[in-house]
Design an enzyme around this catalytic site. Structure first.
Site, PDB file in Angstrom:
ATOM      1  N   PRO A 151       6.219  33.642 111.704  1.00 39.11           N
ATOM      2  CA  PRO A 151       7.170  32.519 111.591  1.00 39.11           C
ATOM      3  C   PRO A 151       6.510  31.309 110.930  1.00 39.11           C
ATOM      4  O   PRO A 151       5.408  30.933 111.301  1.00 39.11           O
ATOM      5  CB  PRO A 151       7.542  32.203 113.044  1.00 39.11           C
ATOM      6  CG  PRO A 151       7.080  33.350 113.845  1.00 39.11           C
ATOM      7  CD  PRO A 151       5.974  34.015 113.089  1.00 39.11           C
ATOM      8  N   GLU A 152       7.163  30.766 109.928  1.00 44.00           N
ATOM      9  CA  GLU A 152       6.693  29.556 109.257  1.00 44.00           C
ATOM     10  C   GLU A 152       7.620  28.406 109.655  1.00 44.00           C
ATOM     11  O   GLU A 152       8.466  28.573 110.532  1.00 44.00           O
ATOM     12  CB  GLU A 152       6.675  29.773 107.733  1.00 44.00           C
ATOM     13  CG  GLU A 152       5.819  30.974 107.324  1.00 44.00           C
ATOM     14  CD  GLU A 152       5.776  31.207 105.827  1.00 44.00           C
ATOM     15  OE1 GLU A 152       5.855  30.239 105.057  1.00 44.00           O
ATOM     16  OE2 GLU A 152       5.643  32.376 105.415  1.00 44.00           O
ATOM     17  N   ARG A 169       2.588  41.735 119.638  1.00 42.76           N
ATOM     18  CA  ARG A 169       1.246  41.912 119.084  1.00 42.76           C
ATOM     19  C   ARG A 169       0.207  40.938 119.628  1.00 42.76           C
ATOM     20  O   ARG A 169      -0.973  41.039 119.304  1.00 42.76           O
ATOM     21  CB  ARG A 169       1.306  41.857 117.557  1.00 42.76           C
ATOM     22  CG  ARG A 169       2.120  43.033 117.025  1.00 42.76           C
ATOM     23  CD  ARG A 169       2.007  43.182 115.548  1.00 42.76           C
ATOM     24  NE  ARG A 169       0.630  43.432 115.115  1.00 42.76           N
ATOM     25  CZ  ARG A 169       0.266  43.476 113.844  1.00 42.76           C
ATOM     26  NH1 ARG A 169       1.142  43.248 112.898  1.00 42.76           N
ATOM     27  NH2 ARG A 169      -0.980  43.716 113.514  1.00 42.76           N
ATOM     28  N   HIS A 207       6.011  43.542 126.970  1.00 42.70           N
ATOM     29  CA  HIS A 207       5.711  42.517 125.961  1.00 42.70           C
ATOM     30  C   HIS A 207       5.942  41.098 126.474  1.00 42.70           C
ATOM     31  O   HIS A 207       5.811  40.136 125.734  1.00 42.70           O
ATOM     32  CB  HIS A 207       6.539  42.767 124.695  1.00 42.70           C
ATOM     33  CG  HIS A 207       6.332  44.148 124.147  1.00 42.70           C
ATOM     34  ND1 HIS A 207       5.084  44.645 123.886  1.00 42.70           N
ATOM     35  CD2 HIS A 207       7.203  45.144 123.871  1.00 42.70           C
ATOM     36  CE1 HIS A 207       5.198  45.892 123.443  1.00 42.70           C
ATOM     37  NE2 HIS A 207       6.472  46.220 123.436  1.00 42.70           N
ATOM     38  N   LYS A 261       3.966  24.832 112.197  1.00 39.89           N
ATOM     39  CA  LYS A 261       4.437  26.065 112.838  1.00 39.89           C
ATOM     40  C   LYS A 261       4.347  26.004 114.365  1.00 39.89           C
ATOM     41  O   LYS A 261       4.526  27.013 115.031  1.00 39.89           O
ATOM     42  CB  LYS A 261       3.592  27.242 112.346  1.00 39.89           C
ATOM     43  CG  LYS A 261       3.564  27.402 110.831  1.00 39.89           C
ATOM     44  CD  LYS A 261       2.640  28.541 110.445  1.00 39.89           C
ATOM     45  CE  LYS A 261       2.337  28.512 108.962  1.00 39.89           C
ATOM     46  NZ  LYS A 261       1.375  29.567 108.581  1.00 39.89           N
ATOM     47  N   ARG A 284      -4.584  37.543 101.609  1.00 35.47           N
ATOM     48  CA  ARG A 284      -3.126  37.505 101.674  1.00 35.47           C
ATOM     49  C   ARG A 284      -2.539  37.971 100.343  1.00 35.47           C
ATOM     50  O   ARG A 284      -2.925  37.484  99.281  1.00 35.47           O
ATOM     51  CB  ARG A 284      -2.625  36.079 101.971  1.00 35.47           C
ATOM     52  CG  ARG A 284      -3.239  35.432 103.197  1.00 35.47           C
ATOM     53  CD  ARG A 284      -2.978  36.187 104.479  1.00 35.47           C
ATOM     54  NE  ARG A 284      -1.562  36.280 104.794  1.00 35.47           N
ATOM     55  CZ  ARG A 284      -0.860  35.329 105.388  1.00 35.47           C
ATOM     56  NH1 ARG A 284      -1.432  34.205 105.756  1.00 35.47           N
ATOM     57  NH2 ARG A 284       0.417  35.513 105.639  1.00 35.47           N
TER      58      ARG A 284
END
Ligand code: ZN
Length: 268
Positions: A2-3, A109, A90, A53, A257
């Site tokens: 997420p940005e 994750r 999770h 963020k 990246r």
């Protein structure tokens, strides 16, 4: 990951759900990244803010609950009964917020993390990042000066969060394509910096309006996908024709990246 637009979308949805609520009884996954959830107990949420963020839940006693969603983190509000009963592997933290509801943080994750900061004293990236990329008071000249202090590739500088906070891989590729700047360029003219700032604001604002970009994991507080992925012009489109000049977009790796750019439109 997420940005800015994805975190801003979450912030806007979360605000009416948690503002004025007190973080009551809490649970945290036993790891240093999530245990700070327990330190926020007793705080009443007075501000639902964001910088870059990071989501910042301001509490009545000058503390802030800092939430970084990492790659797969999500926030939602659910019934306490459902959360308590679910054997969700999770689940990373939850707080009772009254009315049989809980604020729930899930992260498959585990690249996300939580912290409680006192009086705006931050650590890590949050402490060293630049002003928020949508801060309207930042001028093209401010941005140009911030870029001039480094000789690293422009894309690397954007991802570092130091000139501006909130720009990640997707919106960096998009804005560099719009501004026709080679992502590997190490020097910006004042005019290029101005174009890039405009392009960044354009792609970030459009994505906020579209509820963010969902490529895989990102979901809103309501569990929905964003709609901005339909508007992506450059990011991840290597091997396909440039939408402006039809040259085949190329891919390179900058600091680990994947970076997509047009070798015709984006010349050094
Ligand atoms: Zn092109």
């Amino acid at each position: 990951m997420p940005e800015l637009p994805e975190v801003e979308t979450i912030r806007r949805e979360l605000e009416p759900l948690v503002l004025g609520r007190t973080l009551g009884e809490a649970w945290a996954f036993p790891h240093t990244k999530f245990l700070p959830a327990l330190d926020a107990v007793g705080g009443r949420v007075t501000v639902v803010g964001r910088r870059g963020k990071y989501l910042l839940l301001g509490l009545h006693d000058d503390r802030e609950l800092v939430v970084h969603l990492g790659m797969t983190g999500s926030l939602s509000v659910r019934s306490v009964e459902v959360v308590g009963r679910a054997e969700d592997p999770h689940l990373r933290a939850w707080w009772e917020i009254g009315g049989d509801e809980a604020l729930v943080f899930r992260d498959t994750r585990r690249f996300g993390r939580l912290a409680v900061a006192l009086g705006g004293v931050y650590s890590g990236t949050l402490a060293v990042q630049g002003p928020d990329a949508l801060d309207p008071t930042i001028t093209a000249d401010d941005f140009w000066k911030a870029l001039k202090s480094s000789r690293r590739a422009i894309k690397t500088q954007l991802l570092s969060q130091r000139p501006l906070a909130g720009v990640g891989n997707i919106y960096a590729d998009e804005a560099l394509w719009i501004a026709r700047i080679d992502p590997r360029a190490r020097r910006m003219t004042r005019a290029q910096a101005a174009l890039l700032l405009d392009a960044l604001r354009e792609v970030l604002s459009a994505s906020v309006d579209n509820g963010g970009t969902t490529l895989r994991d990102y979901r809103t507080v309501a569990g929905e996908s964003g709609r901005n992925q339909e508007r992506i012009a450059c990011y991840g489109r290597y091997g396909e024709p440039c939408l402006r000049c039809a040259t085949i977009l190329r891919r390179t790796v900058l600091d680990g990246r994947t970076t997509t750019w047009c070798p015709s439109c984006q010349r050094r």
